[in-house]
Design a protein around this motif. Structure first.
Motif, short mmCIF file in Angstrom:
data_model
loop_
_atom_site.label_atom_id
_atom_site.label_comp_id
_atom_site.label_asym_id
_atom_site.label_seq_id
_atom_site.Cartn_x
_atom_site.Cartn_y
_atom_site.Cartn_z
N THR A 120 0.82 -1.21 0.00
CA THR A 120 0.00 0.00 0.00
C THR A 120 0.85 1.26 0.00
O THR A 120 1.75 1.44 0.83
N ALA A 122 -0.79 4.80 -0.23
CA ALA A 122 -2.02 5.58 -0.36
C ALA A 122 -1.71 7.07 -0.21
O ALA A 122 -0.69 7.45 0.38
N HIS A 155 -4.07 3.82 -3.60
CA HIS A 155 -5.37 4.29 -3.11
C HIS A 155 -5.35 5.81 -3.00
O HIS A 155 -4.30 6.40 -2.75
N HIS A 286 -9.49 -2.97 -0.47
CA HIS A 286 -8.87 -2.99 -1.79
C HIS A 286 -7.51 -3.66 -1.77
O HIS A 286 -7.08 -4.21 -2.78
#
Length: 293
Positions: A120, A122, A155, A286
């Protein structure tokens, strides 16, 4: 106004404790950018969320949004990198945007210094910070296409974003319906954003008004949080719908009874505090699906 905001920042002893909070400077093509790095727990590696504070491009700071970053770190379990970007009017457009994008690129290229696990990455921001989120997501996507590489951002989280800086009251019903009586008022949008617009930010430019970007396909999954009594509510919700129509996984979440700025000013209220849990759930959902934008 800046001094007034800073005066309301609680002392360090009264802030949410985390495993580690570190101030440092990140080198970027636009220059050195101050950041504050929040590590919620002692861990060998984790995902990273880069946060852009709001404040109509001339207010806000690492200090005024310190509590937001701390809550995001605790709830998501991610390392948070809060960006102290240059603000108008001292720094003309696109200085602040370049700082934000430069920090994201630095994380992607030097994540080992943060213990980034390579998963991740984000980005999140509130109000004008949400403007930067949408713009940075677009910049990263376009650069990835141009270079033939994968998009580094996984994200995007936009808290009541300002996405159309053409403040025509006839453009969105919420500009009229929420014009007065809820804190931020429609008549104040132009003067509050004047420092930014007068510095060369053109409302017709999709990097200034991201809702004007013609093709939203390929952007990373998005969580768009809006507030019922916010003049900017409808442009945020329209952006979420346009993302979904372009095939981007998009969640629009309206907080009933809330006004603009509630994450910064009123997230201690239980019904608003769930915004941090919702953000964590969105990121986890996600990640589990393997969606990378």
């Amino acid at each position: 106004m800046r001094a007034g905001e800073e005066a309301h920042v609680p002392p360090l002893a009264d802030r949410l404790p985390l495993h580690a909070v570190e101030d440092r400077t990140v080198p970027t093509p636009a220059g050195d950018v101050p950041v504050r790095i929040y590590s919620p727990v002692e861990a060998g590696s984790s995902g990273v969320l880069v946060f852009f504070h709001g404040g109509a491009f001339f207010l806000g700071s690492l200090e005024t949004h310190d509590h937001v970053a701390r809550n995001l770190a605790e709830e998501t379990g991610l390392t948070i990198v809060s960006v102290g970007y240059r603000r108008a009017p001292e720094a003309a457009f696109p200085a602040g945007l370049q700082d934000c994008y430069g920090v994201v690129r630095w994380v992607a290229e030097h994540g080992d210094e943060l213990g980034w696990d390579g998963g991740t990455l984000a980005i999140a921001g509130d109000s004008s910070g949400g403007t930067f989120v949408a713009a940075v997501a677009a910049m990263a996507h376009d650069d990835a296409i141009a270079s033939g590489q994968s998009d580094c951002i996984t994200h995007q989280v936009l808290f009541y974003p300002s996405l159309d800086l053409d403040f025509d009251e006839d453009r969105y019903p919420s500009l009229r319906d929420n014009a007065v009586g809820y804190g931020m008022e429609t008549a104040g949008l132009k003067p509050f954003n004047a420092f930014y617009l007068d510095s060369g930010a053109d409302p017709a430019d999709p990097l200034v008004s991201p809702i004007k970007r013609a093709d939203l396909s390929g952007l990373p999954p998005a969580l768009v949080v809006t507030a019922e009594h916010d003049p900017l509510r409808d442009e945020g919700e329209l952006y979420g719908r346009r993302l979904a129509e372009a095939g981007v996984p998009s969640t629009v979440s309206r907080y009933e009874g809330a006004g603009h700025g509630f994450v910064q000013h009123f997230s201690w209220i239980p019904e608003f505090a769930r915004v941090y849990r919702e953000t964590a759930m969105f990121l986890n959902e996600h990640r589990l699906r393997g969606v990378q934008g």
